[in-house]
Every structure is written in structure tokens, then in C-alpha cells.
Design an enzyme around this catalytic site. Structure first.
Site, PDB file in Angstrom:
ATOM      1  N   GLU A 209     -29.363  -0.422  23.568  1.00  0.00           N
ATOM      2  CA  GLU A 209     -29.473  -1.893  23.371  1.00  0.00           C
ATOM      3  C   GLU A 209     -29.289  -2.575  24.605  1.00  0.00           C
ATOM      4  O   GLU A 209     -30.041  -3.475  24.814  1.00  0.00           O
ATOM      5  CB  GLU A 209     -28.124  -2.042  22.524  1.00  0.00           C
ATOM      6  CG  GLU A 209     -27.912  -1.459  20.998  1.00  0.00           C
ATOM      7  CD  GLU A 209     -27.326  -0.404  21.084  1.00  0.00           C
ATOM      8  OE1 GLU A 209     -27.323   0.439  22.041  1.00  0.00           O
ATOM      9  OE2 GLU A 209     -26.367  -0.186  20.082  1.00  0.00           O
TER      10      GLU A 209
ATOM     11  N   ASN B  10     -31.452   5.079  25.357  1.00  0.00           N
ATOM     12  CA  ASN B  10     -30.107   5.366  26.238  1.00  0.00           C
ATOM     13  C   ASN B  10     -30.507   6.104  27.527  1.00  0.00           C
ATOM     14  O   ASN B  10     -31.465   6.934  27.239  1.00  0.00           O
ATOM     15  CB  ASN B  10     -29.051   5.857  25.271  1.00  0.00           C
ATOM     16  CG  ASN B  10     -29.401   7.148  24.583  1.00  0.00           C
ATOM     17  OD1 ASN B  10     -30.490   7.113  24.247  1.00  0.00           O
ATOM     18  ND2 ASN B  10     -28.436   7.961  24.233  1.00  0.00           N
TER      19      ASN B  10
ATOM     20  N   CYS C 182     -26.565   2.301  27.410  1.00  0.00           N
ATOM     21  CA  CYS C 182     -26.784   2.310  26.114  1.00  0.00           C
ATOM     22  C   CYS C 182     -28.264   1.769  25.808  1.00  0.00           C
ATOM     23  O   CYS C 182     -28.908   0.921  26.634  1.00  0.00           O
ATOM     24  CB  CYS C 182     -25.894   1.488  25.179  1.00  0.00           C
ATOM     25  SG  CYS C 182     -24.185   2.441  24.957  1.00  0.00           S
TER      26      CYS C 182
ATOM     27  N   CYS D 186     -21.982  -3.135  23.864  1.00  0.00           N
ATOM     28  CA  CYS D 186     -23.239  -3.744  23.417  1.00  0.00           C
ATOM     29  C   CYS D 186     -23.059  -4.995  22.471  1.00  0.00           C
ATOM     30  O   CYS D 186     -23.812  -5.812  22.618  1.00  0.00           O
ATOM     31  CB  CYS D 186     -23.869  -2.699  22.935  1.00  0.00           C
ATOM     32  SG  CYS D 186     -24.793  -1.360  24.030  1.00  0.00           S
TER      33      CYS D 186
ATOM     34  N   CYS E  36     -22.016   0.083  20.145  1.00  0.00           N
ATOM     35  CA  CYS E  36     -20.664   0.308  20.736  1.00  0.00           C
ATOM     36  C   CYS E  36     -20.280  -1.364  21.103  1.00  0.00           C
ATOM     37  O   CYS E  36     -20.818  -2.200  21.153  1.00  0.00           O
ATOM     38  CB  CYS E  36     -20.409   1.243  22.124  1.00  0.00           C
ATOM     39  SG  CYS E  36     -21.271   0.379  23.489  1.00  0.00           S
TER      40      CYS E  36
ATOM     41  N   GLU F 249     -28.400   8.430  30.408  1.00  0.00           N
ATOM     42  CA  GLU F 249     -27.154   9.008  30.603  1.00  0.00           C
ATOM     43  C   GLU F 249     -27.133   9.514  31.943  1.00  0.00           C
ATOM     44  O   GLU F 249     -28.239   9.678  32.942  1.00  0.00           O
ATOM     45  CB  GLU F 249     -26.995  10.007  29.537  1.00  0.00           C
ATOM     46  CG  GLU F 249     -26.759   9.663  28.189  1.00  0.00           C
ATOM     47  CD  GLU F 249     -26.125  10.767  27.166  1.00  0.00           C
ATOM     48  OE1 GLU F 249     -26.272  12.012  27.774  1.00  0.00           O
ATOM     49  OE2 GLU F 249     -25.798  10.571  26.194  1.00  0.00           O
TER      50      GLU F 249
HETATM   51  N1  THU Z   1     -25.082   5.078  22.721  1.00  0.00           N
HETATM   52  C1  THU Z   1     -26.249   3.858  22.571  1.00  0.00           C
HETATM   53  O1  THU Z   1     -27.165   4.210  23.210  1.00  0.00           O
HETATM   54  N2  THU Z   1     -25.802   2.984  21.885  1.00  0.00           N
HETATM   55  C2  THU Z   1     -24.703   2.657  21.147  1.00  0.00           C
HETATM   56  O2  THU Z   1     -24.365   1.583  20.624  1.00  0.00           O
HETATM   57  C3  THU Z   1     -23.711   3.579  21.186  1.00  0.00           C
HETATM   58  C4  THU Z   1     -23.887   4.797  21.910  1.00  0.00           C
HETATM   59  C5  THU Z   1     -25.540   6.040  23.554  1.00  0.00           C
HETATM   60  C6  THU Z   1     -24.517   6.286  24.802  1.00  0.00           C
HETATM   61  C7  THU Z   1     -24.715   7.773  24.964  1.00  0.00           C
HETATM   62  O3  THU Z   1     -25.830   7.986  25.695  1.00  0.00           O
HETATM   63  C8  THU Z   1     -24.797   8.372  23.739  1.00  0.00           C
HETATM   64  O4  THU Z   1     -25.376   7.294  22.786  1.00  0.00           O
HETATM   65  C9  THU Z   1     -23.674   8.951  23.243  1.00  0.00           C
HETATM   66  O5  THU Z   1     -22.595   7.965  23.174  1.00  0.00           O
END
Ligand code: THU
Length: 126
Positions: free
Chosen positions: A53, A40, A51, A85, A82, A42
Site C-alpha cells: 500500500e 511489498n 508494504c 499503512c 497494517c 522486503e
Molecule cells: N504487508 C503488506 O504489504 N501490506 C500490509 O498491509 C501488511 C503486510 C507485507 C509486509 C511484508 O512484506 C509481508 O506482508 C509480511 O508481513
């Protein structure tokens, strides 16, 4: 399967998560057996966050991969992908196994169609 989780775990080390502190790694296996991983990333604007994935899958597609066998995602708590994704996994991979792993070594597997029942995709476009 273990190799996929290991690759996801390694990619998780590169997570850029200064806002949530929730590091996630993912790895996808192409139909030719190659493993492409991502984490991920941000943004201070939050909404632009990518994310793990989707990072792994977009990387794979940009490197020329078009067909996939499985994807693994790993986080501290074993969080499931999520909604965004799930949609991208379904559209780019079809009904592949999605391995959801936690830092304590536990994992669960679901098919993409279980994670996104009655999915919208290009088959619904006129
Ligand atoms: N996140 C992912 O990388 N994958 C997911 O399926 C759920 C959330 C990350 C996004 C963000 O950087 C952190 O988790 C908190 O939401």
C-alpha cells in the site's frame, strides 16, 4: 473497482518477499482516474520492509498525484492493511474506500476512517 483489484493483482507478481513469502499488491486510483500500483518490498533487516500500500501511494505521490479516490490491496488471505499503512492511507487519501481482496476472488470494502478511528493527523498539530 475490478480494474483496481486487477492492477493490484498484477503488481503483486513483482512482490519481493523472500523472507515472509507473503506477496501483496496494491493499487490506488487518483482523482484524475489514473491507476498507480505497487508491491511489498522486503529487506533482510526486516524493519525496512515497505508494504504494498505504501509503495503504491509513495509512487503515486512521487509521480505528482495529490488526490485519490480509492485503494485496493490484495494478498493470498485477504489481509487488511497494517497500522502503518492505515495511517498513510488516511493522511494521503482521507476517507476513501479501501478494497481488501483475497486471491480466491473475494473482497471487502471499508472506509479509511473505519480502519483508523480517531486518527492522528495534521489537524491535531498546534
Ligand atoms: N504487508 C503488506 O504489504 N501490506 C500490509 O498491509 C501488511 C503486510 C507485507 C509486509 C511484508 O512484506 C509481508 O506482508 C509480511 O508481513
Amino acid at each position: 473497482m475490478d480494474k483496481l483489484i486487477e492492477s493490484a493483482l498484477k503488481a503483486r507478481e513483482n512482490a519481493h518477499a523472500p523472507y515472509s513469502n507473503f506477496k501483496v499488491g496494491a493499487a490506488v486510483e487518483s482523482s484524475t482516474g489514473e491507476i498507480i500500483a505497487g508491491c511489498n518490498v522486503e529487506s533482510s533487516s526486516y524493519g525496512l520492509t515497505n508494504c504494498a500500500e505504501r509503495t503504491a501511494l509513495f509512487k503515486a505521490v512521487s509521480e505528482g498525484h495529490t488526490s485519490f479516490k480509492a485503494i485496493a490491496v490484495i494478498s493470498e488471505t485477504g489481509a487488511y492493511p497494517c497500522g502503518a499503512c492505515r495511517q498513510i492511507i488516511w493522511e494521503l487519501c482521507g476517507d476513501i474506500p479501501v478494497i481488501i481482496a483475497a486471491a480466491n476472488g473475494s473482497s471487502e470494502t471499508r472506509n479509511a476512517s473505519e480502519l483508523l478511528p480517531d486518527a492522528f493527523d495534521d489537524s491535531k498539530l498546534p
